[in-house]
Design an enzyme around this catalytic site. Structure first.
Site, PDB file in Angstrom:
ATOM      1  N   SER A 203      -0.354 -32.637 -28.483  1.00 25.46           N
ATOM      2  CA  SER A 203      -1.599 -32.334 -29.205  1.00 25.46           C
ATOM      3  C   SER A 203      -2.740 -32.145 -28.208  1.00 25.46           C
ATOM      4  O   SER A 203      -3.750 -31.513 -28.514  1.00 25.46           O
ATOM      5  CB  SER A 203      -1.973 -33.482 -30.142  1.00 25.46           C
ATOM      6  OG  SER A 203      -0.899 -33.756 -30.986  1.00 25.46           O
TER       7      SER A 203
ATOM      8  N   ASP B  23       5.033 -30.740 -31.097  1.00 31.45           N
ATOM      9  CA  ASP B  23       3.919 -30.312 -31.955  1.00 31.45           C
ATOM     10  C   ASP B  23       3.337 -28.945 -31.562  1.00 31.45           C
ATOM     11  O   ASP B  23       3.045 -28.124 -32.420  1.00 31.45           O
ATOM     12  CB  ASP B  23       2.801 -31.362 -31.953  1.00 31.45           C
ATOM     13  CG  ASP B  23       3.186 -32.619 -32.731  1.00 31.45           C
ATOM     14  OD1 ASP B  23       4.212 -32.584 -33.438  1.00 31.45           O
ATOM     15  OD2 ASP B  23       2.468 -33.631 -32.625  1.00 31.45           O
TER      16      ASP B  23
ATOM     17  N   THR C 277       0.258 -12.626 -41.477  1.00 32.35           N
ATOM     18  CA  THR C 277       0.555 -13.159 -42.808  1.00 32.35           C
ATOM     19  C   THR C 277       0.722 -14.678 -42.801  1.00 32.35           C
ATOM     20  O   THR C 277       1.219 -15.243 -41.827  1.00 32.35           O
ATOM     21  CB  THR C 277       1.821 -12.511 -43.421  1.00 32.35           C
ATOM     22  OG1 THR C 277       2.128 -13.173 -44.650  1.00 32.35           O
ATOM     23  CG2 THR C 277       3.033 -12.600 -42.504  1.00 32.35           C
ATOM     24  N   GLN C 278       0.311 -15.301 -43.893  1.00 28.53           N
ATOM     25  CA  GLN C 278       0.517 -16.747 -44.055  1.00 28.53           C
ATOM     26  C   GLN C 278       1.987 -17.075 -44.335  1.00 28.53           C
ATOM     27  O   GLN C 278       2.405 -18.214 -44.219  1.00 28.53           O
ATOM     28  CB  GLN C 278      -0.291 -17.277 -45.247  1.00 28.53           C
ATOM     29  CG  GLN C 278      -1.761 -17.154 -45.088  1.00 28.53           C
ATOM     30  CD  GLN C 278      -2.528 -17.671 -46.294  1.00 28.53           C
ATOM     31  OE1 GLN C 278      -1.960 -18.247 -47.225  1.00 28.53           O
ATOM     32  NE2 GLN C 278      -3.826 -17.464 -46.271  1.00 28.53           N
ATOM     33  N   CYS C 279       2.742 -16.064 -44.763  1.00 28.72           N
ATOM     34  CA  CYS C 279       4.151 -16.309 -45.072  1.00 28.72           C
ATOM     35  C   CYS C 279       4.890 -16.632 -43.782  1.00 28.72           C
ATOM     36  O   CYS C 279       4.552 -16.105 -42.724  1.00 28.72           O
ATOM     37  CB  CYS C 279       4.793 -15.068 -45.695  1.00 28.72           C
ATOM     38  SG  CYS C 279       4.068 -14.620 -47.260  1.00 28.72           S
TER      39      CYS C 279
ATOM     40  N   THR D  65       7.312 -36.684 -27.333  1.00 25.65           N
ATOM     41  CA  THR D  65       8.089 -37.806 -27.879  1.00 25.65           C
ATOM     42  C   THR D  65       9.311 -38.135 -27.042  1.00 25.65           C
ATOM     43  O   THR D  65       9.662 -39.311 -26.878  1.00 25.65           O
ATOM     44  CB  THR D  65       8.538 -37.461 -29.323  1.00 25.65           C
ATOM     45  OG1 THR D  65       7.372 -37.344 -30.122  1.00 25.65           O
ATOM     46  CG2 THR D  65       9.429 -38.529 -29.917  1.00 25.65           C
TER      47      THR D  65
HETATM   48  N1  ASP Z   1       3.274 -35.790 -30.988  1.00 28.17           N
HETATM   49  C1  ASP Z   1       4.454 -35.416 -30.234  1.00 28.17           C
HETATM   50  C2  ASP Z   1       4.064 -34.326 -29.250  1.00 28.17           C
HETATM   51  O1  ASP Z   1       3.982 -33.197 -29.627  1.00 28.17           O
HETATM   52  C3  ASP Z   1       5.544 -34.983 -31.137  1.00 28.17           C
HETATM   53  C4  ASP Z   1       6.838 -34.591 -30.460  1.00 28.17           C
HETATM   54  O2  ASP Z   1       6.994 -34.547 -29.264  1.00 28.17           O
HETATM   55  O3  ASP Z   1       7.788 -34.300 -31.208  1.00 28.17           O
HETATM   56  O4  ASP Z   1       3.822 -34.611 -28.111  1.00 28.17           O
END
Ligand code: ASP
Length: 350
Positions: free
Chosen positions: A61, A92, A278-280, A15
């Site tokens: 992503s 992310d 753990t999921q916690c 971002t």
């Molecule tokens: N979707 C973006 C990424 O991980 C979110 C970010 O940068 O905050 O590239």
């Protein structure tokens, strides 16, 4: 006068450098020049900055082991030339990348600081400027003896510095997007940067080791009440999955489901590795505390202790890529390699 420190910025996307597509309104990755134009302040820092960019900056992503290899290789090739490194990355999957690099580059005596932002650098209320400027300052910071203060992979976001392999993204919309619930913050940035010196990692290795082989034969299973083990039958196929990270309840508990237990028992017998996490978001696995977790110890499931899921997955990818012997992998999983777990008394001797 103190020598001007050299910092290499590696721009991967995220971002921080994105712009809005005028037609669709969606955020898309853009080149580093655009980002640089919006932060002229960095020219006023007493730091010599060089930048390298991914040919195609990406949304994180789309990050993959190939991207991790590219980043780690770039740091390794330029290690002697720079005092520190800043990696601009989408938030992310930043915790995965930071964890992966901590395992792939062991023996670090210089900082690798990951940062990014929740709002693009071109927007008025962006958090990207402060994140970028302070990340550069941390990457360039040395103590009086000239040694880097931070000598590990870390994540800097919204006035806090976290150990990379202890961090997780915890918010999709707050500027405070990261946390490291099982490990204290490495630094807090206020008027000055206050380092938490006792918590900083120091390597025992004498030189930097780069491992560029990673395996993606790792599975992840988050259990929930009423889950059907049968649905996950193909996950327990040793031909395709060499290791499975389980995300269990509380201190490492799971239902006494007969089918689930049989899958695990058979999988470990065939040479599969199962790591219990753990999921916690905070606390650790304690196999055997409850009857519902003692089965795991009986069949050879390894306790992940207080490791994050991000670190568990990338540690396994790294270990499966570098080790062939299952016993050594099991032993290394229980060892603290680069600050990723709080090492307790172990069943396996070092
Ligand atoms: N979707 C973006 C990424 O991980 C979110 C970010 O940068 O905050 O590239």
């Amino acid at each position: 006068m103190k020598r001007k420190p050299n910092v290499l910025i590696i721009y991967t996307g995220g971002t921080i450098g994105m712009i809005k597509d005028p037609k669709s309104g969606q955020l898309k990755s853009f080149d580093f020049k655009h980002l640089y134009k919006h932060v002229p302040e960095i020219n006023r820092l007493y730091v010599a900055i060089t930048t390298i960019s991914f040919e195609e900056p990406i949304d994180s992503s789309d990050m993959s082991p190939n991207g991790w290899i590219q980043m780690a290789q770039t740091v390794f090739d330029n290690y002697e030339k720079y005092d520190g490194f800043v990696i601009l990355h989408g938030s992310d999957t930043m915790a995965f990348s930071a964890s992966a690099l901590s395992f792939m580059l062991q023996g670090l005596r210089k900082p690798i600081i990951f940062t990014g932002s929740q709002l693009p650098i071109g927007t008025i209320r962006t958090d990207g400027k402060e994140n970028l400027i302070t990340a550069i300052e941390i990457a360039a910071d040395t103590s009086e003896d000239g040694q880097a203060i931070v000598q590990e992979v870390a994540v800097y976001f919204e006035y806090s510095l976290y150990r990379g392999n202890r961090s997780s993204k915890i918010s999709a919309n707050q500027f405070e997007a990261f946390a490291s619930p099982n490990y204290a913050e490495l630094a807090k940035a206020g008027v000055t940067i206050e380092y938490n010196y006792p918590k900083l990692f120091r390597t025992q290795l004498t030189e930097l080791k780069f491992s560029g082989t990673l395996s993606n034969q790792v599975g992840l299973l988050k259990i929930f009440p009423g889950f059907s083990a049968q649905i996950y039958a193909s996950l327990f196929d040793i031909k395709s999955t060499k290791a499975i990270v389980l995300e269990t309840f509380g201190s490492g508990n799971a239902p006494g489901n007969f089918e689930f237990r049989n899958f695990i028992r058979a999988y470990i017998k065939e040479g599969g590795i199962v790591l219990n996490t753990t999921q916690c978001s905070s606390g650790s696995v304690n196999q055997g505390k409850y009857e519902t977790s003692s089965f795991f110890s009986e069949v050879g499931v390894i306790s992940g202790n207080d490791i994050t899921t991000e670190a568990a997955i990338t540690k396994l990818m790294y270990l499966l890529g570098t080790e062939t012997n299952t016993d050594s992998i099991s032993e290394l999983l229980q060892m603290n390699l680069c600050g990723e777990i709080t090492e307790l008394e172990r069943s396996v001797k070092k």
